[in-house]
Scaffold this active site. Structure first.
Site, mmCIF file in Angstrom:
data_model
loop_
_atom_site.group_PDB
_atom_site.id
_atom_site.type_symbol
_atom_site.label_atom_id
_atom_site.label_comp_id
_atom_site.label_asym_id
_atom_site.label_seq_id
_atom_site.Cartn_x
_atom_site.Cartn_y
_atom_site.Cartn_z
ATOM 1 C CB CYS A 257 -15.927 13.729 -26.187
ATOM 2 S SG CYS A 257 -14.513 12.590 -25.714
ATOM 3 N NE ARG B 26 -16.663 18.591 -29.369
ATOM 4 C CZ ARG B 26 -16.264 19.789 -29.362
ATOM 5 N NH1 ARG B 26 -16.181 20.758 -30.182
ATOM 6 N NH2 ARG B 26 -15.399 19.818 -28.306
ATOM 7 C CD1 TRP C 242 -10.399 11.390 -31.570
ATOM 8 C CD2 TRP C 242 -9.363 12.277 -29.713
ATOM 9 N NE1 TRP C 242 -9.039 11.467 -31.726
ATOM 10 C CE2 TRP C 242 -8.368 12.158 -30.805
ATOM 11 C CE3 TRP C 242 -8.774 12.608 -28.473
ATOM 12 C CZ2 TRP C 242 -7.111 12.415 -30.634
ATOM 13 C CZ3 TRP C 242 -7.485 12.979 -28.407
ATOM 14 C CH2 TRP C 242 -6.424 12.810 -29.488
ATOM 15 C CG ASN D 227 -15.161 17.731 -24.673
ATOM 16 O OD1 ASN D 227 -14.404 17.003 -25.120
ATOM 17 N ND2 ASN D 227 -15.484 18.719 -25.354
ATOM 18 C CD GLU E 200 -3.460 22.826 -45.477
ATOM 19 O OE1 GLU E 200 -2.625 22.759 -44.405
ATOM 20 O OE2 GLU E 200 -4.678 22.459 -45.565
ATOM 21 C CD GLU F 262 -5.646 16.294 -42.202
ATOM 22 O OE1 GLU F 262 -6.060 17.330 -42.906
ATOM 23 O OE2 GLU F 262 -5.891 16.308 -40.895
ATOM 24 C CG HIS G 157 20.985 22.029 -48.264
ATOM 25 N ND1 HIS G 157 22.469 22.514 -48.202
ATOM 26 C CD2 HIS G 157 20.424 22.983 -48.827
ATOM 27 C CE1 HIS G 157 22.515 23.629 -48.898
ATOM 28 N NE2 HIS G 157 21.300 23.938 -49.415
ATOM 29 C CE LYS H 252 -13.203 20.610 -39.495
ATOM 30 N NZ LYS H 252 -12.354 20.981 -40.396
#
Ligand code: M6R
Length: 609
Positions: free
Chosen positions: A2, A27, A75, A100, A482, A489, A505, A604
């Site tokens: 947070c 955050r 968060w 936080n 990546e 995301e 495979h 983040k």
């Protein structure tokens, strides 16, 4: 994960609290709140959603003239993102808290406090701290002493700020495991989760360490340890300014940051290379001595930073030094053997990722020879905890999806590979060649960025798809990983990356017209093998998008779209080929209309386990 902001000032604090929260929104962004103290007590406003929603909820209150207050962007960890669970939390009339972190022993404390007669209004672990401070306050009659007694009972991570209506010109903060800075302004003093939150009022800061308390008031700032002993702390003057993190003419931070890569890479190289060599001492005064003794590398990181580490593994081993790469959350929680002469390298944009910090601590406890961090946040915990330090000069990265932090990490890692492996298999000619390629890199990135229109047009192929496969070989395998991470995301399309040789495979069974396959095809000794993989997909009716070196000679045919990326030397190819994959993910998400700077459920900086 947070963000907190607290302020005592001679002028109204609400505008700076809101501005601070906006800067901290990276955050966490599922709910937010503010508690302002005036002569009638606390005025608290909380809302579910973004800071913009909090501003709406404040309505006319936006002109509030209170000169002390605390604020929070959340968060959710303990308790759903509801208004009831949003911070600040209050005891009836007296205390307010923002927090936080995660309190691990919250359950035991909660039971104890309930027995003592406390009533809980939320499902958060934070409310446990609040009531314990209240209990201690009744004994000590002093906010600082109450907080000091409380934090000694907490297990877990916290950065907290508390204010009491009995002591309205004083805010007490404490930190363990979650970041905290104190801003020294002309009109007041402030506490926040990071400096960016306070740049609109000051560039002068004290950085608070773990197991320290801080008190801000009209009289100034007082920092102590847990025993109450005064701590002297230097002032750190940031060279960032408030405007550095502005959006400018871009629609999203992610797009701005993708386009900033030319400059970011150039800034990361500046002062680090000479005509034909990498300069000594760029990782720290002792780097040459340490690198000469280094016999193995262990890299630890999370997410995108982990992918950068995987690329470096290919580079290190190519030039004769053993390298292992591990996800920090795994490394920290398993037993391992680390060779005697190992250099432990942590990679992190934020320098505050809790798993990476914990893994570093574990490695030190196990007696790793030396530690080095490659980081983008100079005042972060990781930088302070590492022996050698190399700063990527990416500048502030606000978009949750990491872009310029990744490419500058790769550049930094290549400099590290040269600096270490020149004591092993890397020749002076190899070094000169790599330096020449690095010198040309910003211009090549600039050229690659010009492909955006083409890539944006192809992004349309993906918007109705549920899944995608990414393929690469060698150093391009982590780049495929990546690319897949970026796509999932921000566009919420399920994407997986495979080393192209693994296709037959198992994953080939998934390929049909509904499963687009994206391949990265630089011009290297693995190209012919990758071409065969492309044929395998085509033969099964799969739709392919190939990012190819101009020399690769892959034909555009039905079902196969080729985007030529220019002629790129193999050593820098992973850095260059990352860029079209970032742009592809961005444009797919743009068409899908997701909140691409703040994708759902993410934050983040991951400062909780
Ligand atoms: O700040 P760090 O580099 O330590 O962060 C690590 C990951 O949390 C981060 O890279 C994350 O995976 C990004 N959202 C990816 O875009």
């Amino acid at each position: 994960m947070c963000g907190i902001v607290c302020a005592i000032s001679t002028e109204a604090v609400l505008p700076l609290l809101i501005e601070g929260l906006k800067r901290l929104e990276y955050r966490g962004y599922d709910s937010a709140g503010v508690a302002l103290l005036n002569k009638n007590g606390f005025e608290r406003t909380r809302s579910v959603g973004r800071i913009a929603d909090l501003e709406k909820a404040l309505g006319n209150g936006i002109n509030n003239t209170s000169t002390a207050g605390i604020a929070h962007t959340r968060w959710a960890t303990h308790g759903a993102p509801t208004q009831k669970n949003a911070h600040p939390h209050l005891t009836p009339g007296k205390l307010a808290i923002v927090h936080n972190g995660i309190i691990e022993n919250h359950q035991a404390l909660r039971e104890e406090l309930i027995k003592a007669g406390y009533v809980f209004n939320s499902e958060t672990d934070t409310e446990v701290i609040l009531h314990e401070v209240d209990r201690q306050y009744q004994l000590a009659g002093d906010l600082y002493e109450a907080v000091r007694a409380t934090v000694k009972r907490l297990k877990g991570a916290y950065a907290i700020g508390l204010i009491s209506s009995d002591e309205p010109r004083r805010i007490v903060g404490a930190r363990s495991g979650s970041p905290m800075v104190v801003g020294l302004g002309k009109k007041g003093h402030y506490i926040a989760s990071d400096m960016a939150a306070l740049l609109s009022v000051t560039q002068d800061f004290h950085i608070i360490d773990d197991d320290e308390l801080v008190e801000i008031s009209d009289d100034g700032v007082r920092i102590t340890d847990l025993d109450g002993k005064l701590v002297q702390r230097d002032v750190f003057t940031s060279d960032q300014h408030a405007g550095a993190a502005d959006l400018g003419h871009y629609q999203h931070y992610m797009l701005k940051e993708i386009h900033e890569q030319t400059q970011a890479v150039s800034d990361t190289l500046e002062g680090r290379i000479a005509a034909e060599r990498v300069l000594p001492g760029i990782f720290g005064a002792q780097d040459e001595t340490i690198f000469k003794q280094t016999g193995a590398i262990q890299i630890i990181a999370c997410g995108t930073s982990y992918h950068a580490g995987l690329v470096a593994q290919y580079w290190f081993e190519k030039f004769g030094i053993a390298c292992r790469v591990e996800i920090a959350s795994e490394f920290r929680s398993r037993q391992h053997t680390i060779a005697d002469n190992t250099l432990l390298v942590t990679l992190s944009q934020s320098g505050e990722t809790i798993d990476t910090l914990a893994a570093l601590k574990v490695a030190k406890q196990e007696g790793v020879a030396h530690t080095l961090t490659i980081c983008n946040a100079p005042e972060s915990s990781l930088v302070r905890d590492s022996e050698l330090v190399f700063m990527t000069h990416a500048g502030p990265e606000i978009g949750v999806a990491s872009t310029k932090a990744f490419t500058t990490q790769l550049v930094s890692l290549l400099l590290l590979v040269v600096s270490i492996t020149k004591h092993h298999r890397l020749s002076a000619q190899d070094e000169a060649r790599i330096v020449k390629e690095l010198r040309e890199l910003p211009a090549i990135i600039d050229e690659t960025l010009r492909r955006e229109k083409e890539i944006a047009a192809l992004a349309r192929l993906f918007t109705d798809k549920q899944h995608a496969l990414f393929l690469g070989r060698g150093t391009q395998y982590p780049i495929a990983m990546e690319g897949a991470l970026k796509l999932k995301e921000i566009s919420y399309i399920h994407a997986e990356a495979y080393a192209a040789g693994e296709l037959k495979h198992g994953p080939l069974a998934l390929v049909d017209e509904k499963m687009p396959v994206i391949a990265v095809a630089p011009n290297n000794r693995l190209l012919e093998k990758l071409k065969s993989n492309i044929e395998e997909v085509r033969a099964r009716g799969g739709r392919m998008l190939v990012f190819a070196d101009d020399h690769a000679q892959i034909n555009q045919t039905k079902g196969v779209d080729i985007i030529n990326i220019g002629r790129v030397d193999n050593i820098i190819a992973p850095i260059v080929f990352t860029i079209p994959l970032q742009m592809l993910a961005y444009h797919v998400a743009l068409i899908k209309g997701t909140d691409l700077d703040k994708p759902r459920n993410l934050a983040k900086s991951v400062t909780v386990e």
